[in-house]
Design a protein around this motif. Structure first.
Motif, PDB file in Angstrom:
ATOM      1  N   ALA A 186      -1.204   7.563  -1.084  1.00 41.78           N
ATOM      2  CA  ALA A 186      -1.540   8.739  -0.137  1.00 41.78           C
ATOM      3  C   ALA A 186      -1.342   9.866  -0.629  1.00 41.78           C
ATOM      4  O   ALA A 186      -0.779  10.205  -1.755  1.00 41.78           O
ATOM      5  CB  ALA A 186      -0.289   8.505   1.116  1.00 41.78           C
ATOM      6  N   HIS A 188       0.812  -1.176   0.196  1.00 40.66           N
ATOM      7  CA  HIS A 188      -0.031  -0.123   0.192  1.00 40.66           C
ATOM      8  C   HIS A 188       0.782   1.243  -0.118  1.00 40.66           C
ATOM      9  O   HIS A 188       1.309   1.806   1.075  1.00 40.66           O
ATOM     10  CB  HIS A 188      -0.902   0.001   1.259  1.00 40.66           C
ATOM     11  CG  HIS A 188      -1.640   1.000   1.248  1.00 40.66           C
ATOM     12  ND1 HIS A 188      -2.559   1.863   0.236  1.00 40.66           N
ATOM     13  CD2 HIS A 188      -2.482   1.780   2.459  1.00 40.66           C
ATOM     14  CE1 HIS A 188      -3.234   2.750   0.613  1.00 40.66           C
ATOM     15  NE2 HIS A 188      -3.433   2.555   1.970  1.00 40.66           N
ATOM     16  N   THR A 194      -7.230   4.223   3.169  1.00 41.94           N
ATOM     17  CA  THR A 194      -6.732   3.063   3.855  1.00 41.94           C
ATOM     18  C   THR A 194      -7.679   2.342   4.795  1.00 41.94           C
ATOM     19  O   THR A 194      -7.671   1.233   4.787  1.00 41.94           O
ATOM     20  CB  THR A 194      -5.640   3.627   4.695  1.00 41.94           C
ATOM     21  OG1 THR A 194      -4.667   4.175   4.050  1.00 41.94           O
ATOM     22  CG2 THR A 194      -4.832   2.600   5.721  1.00 41.94           C
ATOM     23  N   TYR A 198       5.253  -1.663   8.447  1.00 40.21           N
ATOM     24  CA  TYR A 198       5.393  -0.279   8.373  1.00 40.21           C
ATOM     25  C   TYR A 198       6.683   0.359   7.848  1.00 40.21           C
ATOM     26  O   TYR A 198       7.296   0.625   8.714  1.00 40.21           O
ATOM     27  CB  TYR A 198       4.495   0.560   9.522  1.00 40.21           C
ATOM     28  CG  TYR A 198       3.491  -0.418   9.975  1.00 40.21           C
ATOM     29  CD1 TYR A 198       2.347  -0.912   9.310  1.00 40.21           C
ATOM     30  CD2 TYR A 198       3.376  -0.507  11.544  1.00 40.21           C
ATOM     31  CE1 TYR A 198       1.404  -1.741   9.982  1.00 40.21           C
ATOM     32  CE2 TYR A 198       2.301  -1.306  12.149  1.00 40.21           C
ATOM     33  CZ  TYR A 198       1.325  -1.886  11.134  1.00 40.21           C
ATOM     34  OH  TYR A 198       0.460  -2.730  11.878  1.00 40.21           O
ATOM     35  N   LEU A 222       2.729  -1.526   4.280  1.00 40.55           N
ATOM     36  CA  LEU A 222       2.398  -0.186   4.245  1.00 40.55           C
ATOM     37  C   LEU A 222       3.531   0.857   4.235  1.00 40.55           C
ATOM     38  O   LEU A 222       4.435   0.790   4.940  1.00 40.55           O
ATOM     39  CB  LEU A 222       1.640   0.163   5.412  1.00 40.55           C
ATOM     40  CG  LEU A 222       1.233   1.459   5.826  1.00 40.55           C
ATOM     41  CD1 LEU A 222       0.055   1.764   4.767  1.00 40.55           C
ATOM     42  CD2 LEU A 222       0.548   1.806   7.155  1.00 40.55           C
ATOM     43  N   TYR A 239      -4.318   2.260  12.053  1.00 42.11           N
ATOM     44  CA  TYR A 239      -5.653   1.738  11.487  1.00 42.11           C
ATOM     45  C   TYR A 239      -4.896   0.106  10.980  1.00 42.11           C
ATOM     46  O   TYR A 239      -5.765  -0.890  11.229  1.00 42.11           O
ATOM     47  CB  TYR A 239      -6.090   2.276  10.150  1.00 42.11           C
ATOM     48  CG  TYR A 239      -6.934   3.388  10.258  1.00 42.11           C
ATOM     49  CD1 TYR A 239      -8.175   3.014  11.339  1.00 42.11           C
ATOM     50  CD2 TYR A 239      -6.604   4.615   9.724  1.00 42.11           C
ATOM     51  CE1 TYR A 239      -9.065   4.392  11.457  1.00 42.11           C
ATOM     52  CE2 TYR A 239      -7.553   5.658  10.207  1.00 42.11           C
ATOM     53  CZ  TYR A 239      -9.085   5.492  10.868  1.00 42.11           C
ATOM     54  OH  TYR A 239      -9.685   6.678  11.133  1.00 42.11           O
ATOM     55  N   SER A 264      -1.595  11.878   9.379  1.00 40.36           N
ATOM     56  CA  SER A 264      -2.373  10.996   8.461  1.00 40.36           C
ATOM     57  C   SER A 264      -1.527   9.803   8.145  1.00 40.36           C
ATOM     58  O   SER A 264      -2.030   8.781   8.156  1.00 40.36           O
ATOM     59  CB  SER A 264      -2.845  11.732   7.093  1.00 40.36           C
ATOM     60  OG  SER A 264      -1.662  11.841   6.078  1.00 40.36           O
ATOM     61  N   LYS A 265      -0.201   9.922   8.068  1.00 37.37           N
ATOM     62  CA  LYS A 265       0.550   8.695   7.693  1.00 37.37           C
ATOM     63  C   LYS A 265       0.648   7.976   9.452  1.00 37.37           C
ATOM     64  O   LYS A 265       0.638   6.565   9.181  1.00 37.37           O
ATOM     65  CB  LYS A 265       1.997   9.176   7.211  1.00 37.37           C
ATOM     66  CG  LYS A 265       2.377   9.867   6.244  1.00 37.37           C
ATOM     67  CD  LYS A 265       1.554   9.047   4.915  1.00 37.37           C
ATOM     68  CE  LYS A 265       2.482   7.908   4.918  1.00 37.37           C
ATOM     69  NZ  LYS A 265       1.991   7.205   3.663  1.00 37.37           N
ATOM     70  N   SER A 277       4.998   4.069   5.276  1.00 40.35           N
ATOM     71  CA  SER A 277       5.014   5.215   6.064  1.00 40.35           C
ATOM     72  C   SER A 277       5.950   5.958   5.850  1.00 40.35           C
ATOM     73  O   SER A 277       6.433   6.089   4.709  1.00 40.35           O
ATOM     74  CB  SER A 277       4.847   4.633   7.741  1.00 40.35           C
ATOM     75  OG  SER A 277       4.552   5.568   8.577  1.00 40.35           O
ATOM     76  N   GLN A 295      -2.509   5.866   9.241  1.00 40.41           N
ATOM     77  CA  GLN A 295      -2.406   4.809   8.733  1.00 40.41           C
ATOM     78  C   GLN A 295      -1.876   3.527   9.360  1.00 40.41           C
ATOM     79  O   GLN A 295      -2.288   2.617   9.470  1.00 40.41           O
ATOM     80  CB  GLN A 295      -1.596   4.966   7.361  1.00 40.41           C
ATOM     81  CG  GLN A 295      -2.226   5.655   6.263  1.00 40.41           C
ATOM     82  CD  GLN A 295      -1.569   5.680   5.082  1.00 40.41           C
ATOM     83  OE1 GLN A 295      -0.270   6.401   4.942  1.00 40.41           O
ATOM     84  NE2 GLN A 295      -1.821   5.324   3.971  1.00 40.41           N
ATOM     85  N   THR A 321      -6.309  10.077   2.307  1.00 40.64           N
ATOM     86  CA  THR A 321      -5.536   8.916   2.603  1.00 40.64           C
ATOM     87  C   THR A 321      -5.920   8.020   3.938  1.00 40.64           C
ATOM     88  O   THR A 321      -5.851   6.790   3.929  1.00 40.64           O
ATOM     89  CB  THR A 321      -3.886   9.627   3.408  1.00 40.64           C
ATOM     90  OG1 THR A 321      -3.500  10.446   2.500  1.00 40.64           O
ATOM     91  CG2 THR A 321      -3.142   8.597   4.054  1.00 40.64           C
ATOM     92  N   ASP A 322      -6.323   8.609   4.679  1.00 43.89           N
ATOM     93  CA  ASP A 322      -6.952   7.680   5.907  1.00 43.89           C
ATOM     94  C   ASP A 322      -8.306   6.936   5.706  1.00 43.89           C
ATOM     95  O   ASP A 322      -8.478   5.568   6.017  1.00 43.89           O
ATOM     96  CB  ASP A 322      -7.452   8.540   7.130  1.00 43.89           C
ATOM     97  CG  ASP A 322      -5.961   9.256   7.739  1.00 43.89           C
ATOM     98  OD1 ASP A 322      -4.870   8.736   7.494  1.00 43.89           O
ATOM     99  OD2 ASP A 322      -5.993  10.571   8.258  1.00 43.89           O
TER     100      ASP A 322
END
Length: 356
Positions: free
Chosen positions: A79, A76, A101, A205, A118, A191, A184-185, A120, A188, A97-98
């Protein structure tokens, strides 16, 4: 393995896509090609045509379900990039982004896809790590305007006021995002950790540090100092270096970042419950002033101008520890900063924004 790569039309995502294909994986390339990120709703020429390509918005559950059909793992990269310093951008970052995700993770739970790599970022740390020669490791106090105006740029110890030395940032360091993008990162990651615990899925991540290389956009919110310096040199202008140029960063070439994603995927079953954050860095810190001078030399352009300008919200040093990447996924960089920047001076760039 059949793999879904999101953000596959972006700077980093396109390199990750090719690395997965070269390793023999069957790859689904998904990108929304949305206006906040891309200048036009068409696949850039540099996106590998061997992949099965889909244009679709991750916020749409139907798009997610279609993209995940038959997939064994997700990488993923998608973003909304940039600093996001304007608080009016909060809904945009949260919405793209969020929410994107969250929809992806919900779809993975429905499809029983149990592996996630992911993208990050180092920005989740905020300031880097520091130590006082008298008091040891410490969190610096905010830099004061009077110091900055006097050309005193190093953070100070909150206990004695002495200037601090930078140290390596480990993945266990305190997270203190300084912008909407950084927030936002980190969201992610949270989540994804909830998804991992709820499904038993495995996740890494990858906290990218200062990524540079071919296809890097020169005219977008993503553009870091390397791209900004190169853009000025291309126009015959001297790179402008803020503060005293002594800001330390870890520059990592995008080819190494793509390889890190592949190594993470290959070792994903070893990831602990809740996932594992990993710094993706060179382990060879260089200063911002060094980057400007090397590019000026390689392009035979004007020498950098150190302006002394400052922005109060800027971080002074962020230098990462590469130990966990080496120990957990077997990652070490192959491109030195010197070789990488020499290559970047003439590598093709993108003129439109890109995610990933």
């Amino acid at each position: 393995m059949r793999i879904l790569v999101t953000g596959a039309a972006g700077f980093i995502g396109s390199h990750v896509l090719t690395a997965m294909l070269d390793a023999g994986h069957e790859v689904i390339a998904l990108d929304g090609l949305l206006p906040p990120v891309h200048s036009e709703a068409a696949w850039p020429d540099f996106v590998d045509e061997r992949a099965e390509r889909f244009i679709g918005d991750l916020r749409d559950p139907e798009v997610v379900d279609d993209a995940l059909a038959g997939v064994g793992a997700v990488v993923h990269q998608a973003a909304l990039v940039g600093h996001g310093l304007d608080l009016q951008d909060l809904p945009l970052y949260a919405g793209l982004t969020d929410l994107g995700t969250a929809q992806l993770l919900a779809g993975m739970a429905r499809a029983q896809v149990s592996s996630l790599v992911l993208a990050s970022s180092m920005v989740v740390y905020g300031e880097g790590a520091y130590a006082c020669r008298e008091h040891g490791p410490t969190v610096p106090r905010p830099r004061e305007t009077a110091d900055l105006e006097a050309g005193l740029f190093e953070p100070r110890c909150p206990s004695c006021g002495a200037f601090l030395d930078w140290t390596l940032v480990s993945e266990d360091a305190e997270k203190n995002p300084q912008s909407v993008y950084a927030t936002s990162k980190l969201a992610q990651e949270h989540y994804a950790a909830a998804w991992s615990r709820g499904t038993g899925g495995s996740a890494y991540y990858l906290r990218y540090h200062n990524v540079y290389g071919p296809r890097m956009p020169l005219d977008s919110a993503y553009s870091g100092v390397a791209a900004i310096f190169r853009s000025r040199l291309a126009a015959g202008e001297a790179p402008l270096v803020f503060e005293d140029g002594g800001q330390m960063r870890d520059f990592v070439h995008v080819s190494d970042v793509a390889r890190a994603n592949l190594l993470a995927l290959d070792t994903i079953e070893a990831a602990p419950e809740g996932g594992l954050p990993i710094n993706i860095c060179s382990g060879q810190p260089r200063s911002v002033g060094w980057a400007a001078q090397l590019l000026s030399t390689e392009l035979a352009g004007p020498s950098p101008v150190t302006t002394g300008q400052f922005r109060a919200a800027d971080v002074r040093h962020v230098v990462a520890s590469p130990a966990r990447a080496r120990d957990s996924i077997g990652f070490e960089t192959t491109v030195s900063p010197e070789d990488g920047f020499a290559r970047f001076a003439t590598e093709p760039t993108a003129q439109s924004s890109g995610n990933g």
